[in-house]
Write an enzyme that holds these catalytic residues in place. Structure first.
Site, mmCIF file in Angstrom:
data_model
loop_
_atom_site.group_PDB
_atom_site.id
_atom_site.type_symbol
_atom_site.label_atom_id
_atom_site.label_comp_id
_atom_site.label_asym_id
_atom_site.label_seq_id
_atom_site.Cartn_x
_atom_site.Cartn_y
_atom_site.Cartn_z
ATOM 1 N N THR A 12 -5.176 2.834 -13.387
ATOM 2 C CA THR A 12 -6.174 3.156 -12.110
ATOM 3 C C THR A 12 -5.562 3.598 -10.955
ATOM 4 O OG1 THR A 12 -5.880 0.827 -11.307
ATOM 5 C CG2 THR A 12 -7.772 1.317 -13.277
ATOM 6 N N GLY A 13 -6.042 4.372 -10.319
ATOM 7 C CA GLY A 13 -5.638 5.080 -9.065
ATOM 8 C C GLY A 13 -4.665 6.025 -9.360
ATOM 9 N N GLY A 17 0.413 10.176 -5.752
ATOM 10 C CA GLY A 17 1.215 9.208 -5.469
ATOM 11 C C GLY A 17 1.994 8.373 -6.582
ATOM 12 N N GLY A 19 0.548 6.251 -8.831
ATOM 13 C CA GLY A 19 -0.325 6.333 -10.132
ATOM 14 C C GLY A 19 0.004 7.826 -10.879
ATOM 15 N N SER A 137 2.043 -5.657 -2.894
ATOM 16 C CA SER A 137 2.879 -5.148 -2.101
ATOM 17 C C SER A 137 3.831 -5.999 -1.346
ATOM 18 C CB SER A 137 1.948 -4.549 -0.874
ATOM 19 O OG SER A 137 2.528 -4.221 0.340
ATOM 20 N N TYR A 150 -5.824 -6.395 4.449
ATOM 21 C CA TYR A 150 -5.147 -5.934 3.191
ATOM 22 C C TYR A 150 -3.962 -6.646 2.734
ATOM 23 C CZ TYR A 150 -2.009 -2.378 0.721
ATOM 24 O OH TYR A 150 -1.285 -1.607 -0.241
#
Length: 249
Positions: A12-13, A17, A19, A137, A150
């Protein structure tokens, strides 16, 4: 012989970048790869760039019905998922006092809710030996301005990896978290940062990173390949940080 020969991988994504770099590497290692994203034009470009080797499906993980439609598509066309790289994410940076309910919901729905239900809905298509990789992250453990929501969602994803590793181990499914640091992608531009802002931010952050540079999407993809492959057959519930030492020292 590729490390992922005969495997079906869903990323996904995956339209750009991290992905897309991972999708390309997985293809090189023998996997059949499906990518998703919100932007059809980016998906089309990704398909063209890969020479048609990647199956691109427009899907927004923040919308439950679209996750379910994606699952139905993958089931009807491929029958299973051996590798799930739940990489899609996003956010709206802002000072804590200025975050609106809409900003909050967008970030939570995209990152945590979307990741949670993507794994849940794809689970019936996964068998013993499957690998789930969740993108978190280094901000899941760092306190930084402008990213309170986030960072909270990324901490939730890290926690989710632990819980799912425990719950899915009986089914022979491994679940791990991949934690990028400062990576050279278009993410900052997507949230509205100018080139000057990006340059100034990177110059400052590079002084805090022991390796004094940003990482590349390929460096994240290489780590995802490790977690997806049998090389990581005895690893579950772990977080691998690819951050140049930023959050480690």
């Amino acid at each position: 012989m590729g490390k992922l020969d005969g495997k079906v991988a869903l990323i996904t994504g995956g339209s750009d970048g991290i992905g897309l770099a991972t999708a390309q590497l997985f293809c090189q290692e023998g996997a059949t790869v499906i990518i998703t994203g919100r932007d059809q034009a980016r998906l089309n470009s990704a398909t063209e760039y890969s020479g048609g080797k990647i199956d691109a499906v427009r899907s927004d993980i923040s919308v439950m019905s679209e996750i379910e439609q994606l699952c139905s598509y993958v089931k009807s066309r491929y029958g299973r998922v051996d590798i799930l790289f739940a990489n899609a994410g996003g956010g709206r940076p802002g000072l804590f006092a200025q975050v609106t309910e809409e900003d909050f919901d967008f970030t939570v729905n995209t990152n945590f809710k979307g990741t949670f239900f993507t794994v849940q809905k794809m689970l019936p298509l996964m068998n013993q030996g499957s690998s789930v990789i969740l993108t978190t992250s280094t901000l899941n453990r760092q306190g930084r301005e402008y990213v309170s929501v986030y960072s909270g969602t990324k901490a939730a994803i890290r926690s989710l990896a632990r819980s799912l590793a425990a719950e899915l181990s009986a089914a022979g499914i491994r679940v791990n978290a991949l934690s990028p640091g400062l990576i050279d992608t278009d993410q900052a531009r997507k949230v509205g940062m100018s080139e000057d802002m990006i340059e100034q931010s990177n110059a400052h952050l590079h002084t805090l990173i022991p390796m004094h540079r940003s990482g590349t999407a390929h460096e994240i993809a290489s780590t995802a390949l490790f977690l997806a492959s049998d090389d990581a057959s005895y690893i579950t519930g772990s977080e691998i940080s690819v951050d140049g030492g930023w959050a480690q020292v």
